[in-house]
Scaffold this motif. Sequence first.
Motif, PDB file in Angstrom:
ATOM      1  N   GLU A  67       0.836  -1.199   0.000  1.00 12.63           N
ATOM      2  CA  GLU A  67       0.000   0.000   0.000  1.00 12.63           C
ATOM      3  C   GLU A  67       0.873   1.252   0.000  1.00 12.63           C
ATOM      4  O   GLU A  67       1.927   1.284   0.644  1.00 12.63           O
ATOM      5  N   GLY A  68       0.406   2.282  -0.711  1.00  7.43           N
ATOM      6  CA  GLY A  68       1.112   3.556  -0.708  1.00  7.43           C
ATOM      7  C   GLY A  68       1.021   4.248  -2.048  1.00  7.43           C
ATOM      8  O   GLY A  68       0.172   3.910  -2.883  1.00  7.43           O
ATOM      9  N   VAL A  69       1.878   5.225  -2.255  1.00  3.66           N
ATOM     10  CA  VAL A  69       1.897   5.992  -3.499  1.00  3.66           C
ATOM     11  C   VAL A  69       3.256   5.815  -4.168  1.00  3.66           C
ATOM     12  O   VAL A  69       4.260   5.535  -3.509  1.00  3.66           O
ATOM     13  N   LEU A  70       3.290   5.988  -5.463  1.00  2.00           N
ATOM     14  CA  LEU A  70       4.554   5.894  -6.193  1.00  2.00           C
ATOM     15  C   LEU A  70       5.393   7.154  -5.981  1.00  2.00           C
ATOM     16  O   LEU A  70       4.880   8.273  -6.065  1.00  2.00           O
ATOM     17  N   ALA A  71       6.677   6.961  -5.742  1.00  2.00           N
ATOM     18  CA  ALA A  71       7.589   8.104  -5.640  1.00  2.00           C
ATOM     19  C   ALA A  71       7.556   8.936  -6.921  1.00  2.00           C
ATOM     20  O   ALA A  71       7.720  10.160  -6.878  1.00  2.00           O
ATOM     21  N   MET A  72       7.328   8.270  -8.030  1.00  2.00           N
ATOM     22  CA  MET A  72       7.282   8.941  -9.332  1.00  2.00           C
ATOM     23  C   MET A  72       6.267  10.084  -9.352  1.00  2.00           C
ATOM     24  O   MET A  72       6.454  11.083 -10.055  1.00  2.00           O
ATOM     25  N   ASP A  73       5.193   9.939  -8.577  1.00  2.00           N
ATOM     26  CA  ASP A  73       4.131  10.948  -8.560  1.00  2.00           C
ATOM     27  C   ASP A  73       4.411  12.068  -7.567  1.00  2.00           C
ATOM     28  O   ASP A  73       3.567  12.958  -7.390  1.00  2.00           O
ATOM     29  N   HIS A  74       5.580  12.039  -6.919  1.00  2.00           N
ATOM     30  CA  HIS A  74       5.904  13.051  -5.914  1.00  2.00           C
ATOM     31  C   HIS A  74       7.307  13.611  -6.126  1.00  2.00           C
ATOM     32  O   HIS A  74       7.978  14.006  -5.170  1.00  2.00           O
ATOM     33  N   LEU A  75       7.750  13.640  -7.357  1.00  2.00           N
ATOM     34  CA  LEU A  75       9.070  14.178  -7.681  1.00  2.00           C
ATOM     35  C   LEU A  75       9.016  15.691  -7.825  1.00  2.00           C
ATOM     36  O   LEU A  75       8.001  16.247  -8.210  1.00  2.00           O
ATOM     37  N   PRO A  76      10.121  16.393  -7.539  1.00  2.00           N
ATOM     38  CA  PRO A  76      11.384  15.839  -7.033  1.00  2.00           C
ATOM     39  C   PRO A  76      11.313  15.532  -5.545  1.00  2.00           C
ATOM     40  O   PRO A  76      10.604  16.208  -4.800  1.00  2.00           O
ATOM     41  N   LEU A  77      12.052  14.504  -5.124  1.00  2.00           N
ATOM     42  CA  LEU A  77      12.147  14.199  -3.708  1.00  2.00           C
ATOM     43  C   LEU A  77      13.129  15.162  -3.045  1.00  2.00           C
ATOM     44  O   LEU A  77      14.095  15.617  -3.660  1.00  2.00           O
ATOM     45  N   TRP A  78      12.863  15.467  -1.763  1.00  2.00           N
ATOM     46  CA  TRP A  78      13.744  16.349  -1.014  1.00  2.00           C
ATOM     47  C   TRP A  78      14.950  15.577  -0.506  1.00  2.00           C
ATOM     48  O   TRP A  78      14.997  14.351  -0.553  1.00  2.00           O
ATOM     49  N   ARG A  79      15.925  16.317   0.023  1.00  4.52           N
ATOM     50  CA  ARG A  79      17.202  15.712   0.425  1.00  4.52           C
ATOM     51  C   ARG A  79      17.003  14.569   1.420  1.00  4.52           C
ATOM     52  O   ARG A  79      17.600  13.499   1.262  1.00  4.52           O
ATOM     53  N   ASP A  80      16.179  14.786   2.454  1.00 10.62           N
ATOM     54  CA  ASP A  80      15.994  13.735   3.453  1.00 10.62           C
ATOM     55  C   ASP A  80      15.417  12.467   2.825  1.00 10.62           C
ATOM     56  O   ASP A  80      15.782  11.345   3.206  1.00 10.62           O
ATOM     57  N   ARG A  84      17.212   8.746   2.396  1.00 14.20           N
ATOM     58  CA  ARG A  84      16.537   7.499   2.771  1.00 14.20           C
ATOM     59  C   ARG A  84      16.570   6.484   1.639  1.00 14.20           C
ATOM     60  O   ARG A  84      16.831   5.294   1.855  1.00 14.20           O
ATOM     61  N   VAL A  85      16.336   6.953   0.422  1.00  9.77           N
ATOM     62  CA  VAL A  85      16.379   6.053  -0.732  1.00  9.77           C
ATOM     63  C   VAL A  85      17.780   5.470  -0.900  1.00  9.77           C
ATOM     64  O   VAL A  85      17.950   4.276  -1.154  1.00  9.77           O
ATOM     65  N   GLY A  86      18.787   6.314  -0.757  1.00 13.47           N
ATOM     66  CA  GLY A  86      20.155   5.831  -0.861  1.00 13.47           C
ATOM     67  C   GLY A  86      20.458   4.757   0.165  1.00 13.47           C
ATOM     68  O   GLY A  86      21.108   3.747  -0.142  1.00 13.47           O
ATOM     69  N   ARG A  87      19.973   4.953   1.400  1.00 13.61           N
ATOM     70  CA  ARG A  87      20.186   3.951   2.446  1.00 13.61           C
ATOM     71  C   ARG A  87      19.469   2.649   2.109  1.00 13.61           C
ATOM     72  O   ARG A  87      19.984   1.550   2.375  1.00 13.61           O
ATOM     73  N   MET A  88      18.269   2.757   1.523  1.00 11.59           N
ATOM     74  CA  MET A  88      17.524   1.560   1.138  1.00 11.59           C
ATOM     75  C   MET A  88      18.288   0.741   0.105  1.00 11.59           C
ATOM     76  O   MET A  88      18.390  -0.485   0.201  1.00 11.59           O
ATOM     77  N   ILE A  89      18.839   1.426  -0.891  1.00 12.13           N
ATOM     78  CA  ILE A  89      19.581   0.731  -1.955  1.00 12.13           C
ATOM     79  C   ILE A  89      20.832   0.082  -1.379  1.00 12.13           C
ATOM     80  O   ILE A  89      21.175  -1.057  -1.720  1.00 12.13           O
ATOM     81  N   VAL A 179      23.630   9.617  -3.227  1.00 12.96           N
ATOM     82  CA  VAL A 179      24.914   8.921  -3.069  1.00 12.96           C
ATOM     83  C   VAL A 179      25.406   9.037  -1.631  1.00 12.96           C
ATOM     84  O   VAL A 179      26.003   8.091  -1.094  1.00 12.96           O
ATOM     85  N   ASP A 180      25.150  10.177  -0.977  1.00 10.27           N
ATOM     86  CA  ASP A 180      25.500  10.312   0.440  1.00 10.27           C
ATOM     87  C   ASP A 180      24.711   9.299   1.275  1.00 10.27           C
ATOM     88  O   ASP A 180      25.243   8.681   2.199  1.00 10.27           O
ATOM     89  N   GLY A 181      23.416   9.149   0.960  1.00 10.20           N
ATOM     90  CA  GLY A 181      22.602   8.184   1.678  1.00 10.20           C
ATOM     91  C   GLY A 181      23.130   6.772   1.495  1.00 10.20           C
ATOM     92  O   GLY A 181      23.130   5.979   2.438  1.00 10.20           O
ATOM     93  N   TYR A 182      23.578   6.473   0.299  1.00  5.81           N
ATOM     94  CA  TYR A 182      24.133   5.147   0.019  1.00  5.81           C
ATOM     95  C   TYR A 182      25.437   4.921   0.775  1.00  5.81           C
ATOM     96  O   TYR A 182      25.753   3.783   1.144  1.00  5.81           O
ATOM     97  N   GLY A 183      26.173   6.000   1.009  1.00  5.82           N
ATOM     98  CA  GLY A 183      27.463   5.866   1.670  1.00  5.82           C
ATOM     99  C   GLY A 183      28.533   5.327   0.749  1.00  5.82           C
ATOM    100  O   GLY A 183      29.377   4.522   1.172  1.00  5.82           O
ATOM    101  N   ALA A 184      28.518   5.769  -0.505  1.00  4.77           N
ATOM    102  CA  ALA A 184      29.488   5.281  -1.484  1.00  4.77           C
ATOM    103  C   ALA A 184      30.900   5.689  -1.092  1.00  4.77           C
ATOM    104  O   ALA A 184      31.138   6.816  -0.646  1.00  4.77           O
ATOM    105  N   ASP A 185      31.835   4.766  -1.275  1.00  8.69           N
ATOM    106  CA  ASP A 185      33.224   5.096  -0.998  1.00  8.69           C
ATOM    107  C   ASP A 185      33.804   5.904  -2.153  1.00  8.69           C
ATOM    108  O   ASP A 185      33.131   6.165  -3.155  1.00  8.69           O
ATOM    109  N   ALA A 186      35.061   6.309  -2.009  1.00 15.91           N
ATOM    110  CA  ALA A 186      35.674   7.196  -3.001  1.00 15.91           C
ATOM    111  C   ALA A 186      35.736   6.551  -4.377  1.00 15.91           C
ATOM    112  O   ALA A 186      35.484   7.208  -5.396  1.00 15.91           O
ATOM    113  N   ALA A 187      36.052   5.269  -4.432  1.00 15.14           N
ATOM    114  CA  ALA A 187      36.185   4.592  -5.720  1.00 15.14           C
ATOM    115  C   ALA A 187      34.839   4.505  -6.439  1.00 15.14           C
ATOM    116  O   ALA A 187      34.750   4.755  -7.649  1.00 15.14           O
TER     117      ALA A 187
END
Length: 249
Positions: A67-80, A84-89, A179-187
């Motif tokens: 249940e819920g709504v598609l992120a696609m219908d609420h773009l652009p998403l804000w930083r927070d 969160r999306v980056g952390r999910m991935i 990318v910050d949410g994902y925590g990507a390393d330098a490489a």
Amino acid sequence: MVADEQELTGGNASESVVRIGHTVRKPWLENSAAVQSYLSALRSSGVDVPQPLGRDEHGRSTVEYIEGVLAMDHLPLWRDDLLRVGRMIRQIHDASETVPMRNPGDWKMLLPAENPDLMCHNDVAPWNLIMGDRWVFIDWDGAGPSTRLWDLAYAAQSFGLLFDGQPVDDAALRLRALVDGYGADAALSKALPAAMAKRTAAMFDLLKSSHATGIQPWADMYVNGHGEHWRTATHYVARNQATWEQALA
């Protein structure tokens, strides 16, 4: 379609998708068993993905309806939200490290990654994210062997709205947030701009070549707006490489 089935629309590549109560049913594909096993493994690792429910009495693949709504219908998403999306991935990718990847060369991947070493969703984009009491990525039919870089490149480009017509500075800020949410390393951060350009071009090439050969549904998508969208997106991502590199430095 029987009385208790509600047709679900909005997808481009799936046919005969219906909702029955708290479940989604769609045709059983060659990779459906492996996908259901993958979802089970992710859930066992604490990742919130649709619960796989096997095959129904008609042989259809069955998963939990979210249940819920598609992120696609609420773009652009804000930083927070992008954090969160980056952390999910990242959680999906980390959990996938524990999932055996059998015979990656035997999988028929739509946009194959070079040297695949990780099971991935392969379409982590706003049109596949449900936001509600739970935030959950849906539509795992394209899951299969890939890499962190290839999967993240598509997510970063799509959630960042790296598309023609978007102010470049705003797109760069959205890219950085995910990318910050994902925590990507330098490489990984350093490799991402080039991978985004390559991944976007691969999507356009798929649509263009499918139109030339008549392969559906991509052939029709090429002429109904998707081809032009991905053509201009390819140029946009490529010509702003320096901005993406600076944003992720």
